[in-house]
Design a protein around this motif. Structure first.
Motif, PDB file in Angstrom:
ATOM      1  N   THR A   9      45.405  39.597  44.960  1.00  0.00           N
ATOM      2  CA  THR A   9      46.156  40.828  44.717  1.00  0.00           C
ATOM      3  C   THR A   9      46.938  40.677  43.423  1.00  0.00           C
ATOM      4  O   THR A   9      47.364  39.578  43.082  1.00  0.00           O
ATOM      5  CB  THR A   9      47.123  41.165  45.868  1.00  0.00           C
ATOM      6  N   GLY A  10      47.103  41.767  42.747  1.00  0.00           N
ATOM      7  CA  GLY A  10      47.967  41.805  41.586  1.00  0.00           C
ATOM      8  C   GLY A  10      49.289  42.464  41.908  1.00  0.00           C
ATOM      9  O   GLY A  10      50.132  42.654  41.037  1.00  0.00           O
ATOM     10  N   ASN A  11      49.494  42.816  43.173  1.00  0.00           N
ATOM     11  CA  ASN A  11      50.687  43.535  43.602  1.00  0.00           C
ATOM     12  C   ASN A  11      51.736  42.544  44.108  1.00  0.00           C
ATOM     13  O   ASN A  11      51.591  41.963  45.186  1.00  0.00           O
ATOM     14  CB  ASN A  11      50.301  44.543  44.693  1.00  0.00           C
ATOM     15  N   PRO A  32      45.553  36.828  41.167  1.00  0.00           N
ATOM     16  CA  PRO A  32      45.638  38.242  40.786  1.00  0.00           C
ATOM     17  C   PRO A  32      44.377  38.807  40.136  1.00  0.00           C
ATOM     18  O   PRO A  32      44.443  39.502  39.136  1.00  0.00           O
ATOM     19  CB  PRO A  32      46.815  38.242  39.803  1.00  0.00           C
ATOM     20  N   ASP A  34      41.422  41.290  39.391  1.00  0.00           N
ATOM     21  CA  ASP A  34      41.282  42.742  39.487  1.00  0.00           C
ATOM     22  C   ASP A  34      39.895  43.033  40.047  1.00  0.00           C
ATOM     23  O   ASP A  34      38.892  42.739  39.405  1.00  0.00           O
ATOM     24  CB  ASP A  34      41.465  43.385  38.113  1.00  0.00           C
ATOM     25  N   ASP A  36      37.022  45.662  41.582  1.00  0.00           N
ATOM     26  CA  ASP A  36      36.597  47.052  41.676  1.00  0.00           C
ATOM     27  C   ASP A  36      36.594  47.462  43.137  1.00  0.00           C
ATOM     28  O   ASP A  36      36.272  46.670  44.020  1.00  0.00           O
ATOM     29  CB  ASP A  36      35.176  47.228  41.117  1.00  0.00           C
ATOM     30  N   LYS A  49      35.489  44.335  48.734  1.00  0.00           N
ATOM     31  CA  LYS A  49      36.466  43.554  47.967  1.00  0.00           C
ATOM     32  C   LYS A  49      36.436  42.087  48.387  1.00  0.00           C
ATOM     33  O   LYS A  49      36.523  41.188  47.548  1.00  0.00           O
ATOM     34  CB  LYS A  49      37.880  44.119  48.176  1.00  0.00           C
TER      35      LYS A  49
END
Length: 191
Positions: A9-11, A32, A34, A36, A49
């Motif tokens: 996750t990049g959150n 992190p 990204d 699609d 994912k």
């Protein structure tokens, strides 16, 4: 030794909540990447994912997808909430329900775990029923200010309170139980 997964996750807010709930029983390492996102059902988005993350990391991964489903709109925006929210904001999300008396909604969190490339993702889903309200509380994390559960928006709750009742907490509880029952000692450390 605690099992260890790469949480893709990049959150930063999701990472903080996941670490607060899982650790120290399951070590969570941030990755992190990204990824699609395909269009499809809540489950299809998470499975896709998870497969992609396992291939990229070449080891055990944990991915997450969050949905916000408005009952009056037959479940929309669902897995597309991130895109709806970024385009129309909290007020726009409220406006989607302006013509309806039914403001009920369901927050859905789906985690996918894979032991690595070629391993079928295992899904863990948590749901929390609430309603959509005008924004209340700090706007620090996504749609928390507009999702009300038992009189409080997620944004009005402190971290510990939210992490005890949220859709994410409910999904992670299932993940923890699965690790306790099935994966103890069989999960390899990430590269």
């Amino acid at each position: 030794m605690a099992p260890c997964v790469n949480f893709v996750t990049g959150n930063a807010n999701k990472l903080r909540e996941v670490k607060a709930i899982l650790e120290p029983a399951i070590e969570v390492r941030s990755n992190p990447l990204d990824l699609d996102e395909v269009q499809g059902s809540i489950e299809e988005v998470t499975q896709s994912k998870c497969r992609r993350a396992a291939d990229l990391v070449n080891g055990p991964v944990l991915v997450e997808d969050t949905s916000l489903c408005f009952n009056a709109l037959s479940g929309l925006p669902g897995p597309y909430i991130k895109w709806f929210s970024s385009e129309i904001g909290h007020q726009g999300l409220n406006n989607l329900l302006a013509a309806y008396t039914d403001k009920s909604a369901e927050a859905v969190c789906t985690f996918g775990y894979s032991a690595g490339p070629g391993h079928e993702p295992i899904l863990f889903q948590g749901r929390c029923s609430g309603k959509i309200v005008p924004p209340r509380g700090p706007s620090r994390f996504g749609w928390d200010p507009i999702f009300e559960y038992e009189g409080q928006t997620y944004a009005e709750m402190d971290g510990a309170q939210k992490n005890s009742i949220s859709h994410r907490a409910r999904a992670l509880k299932k993940l923890q139980e699965w690790f306790r029952d099935h994966a103890e000692g069989s999960v390899t450390a990430p590269q």
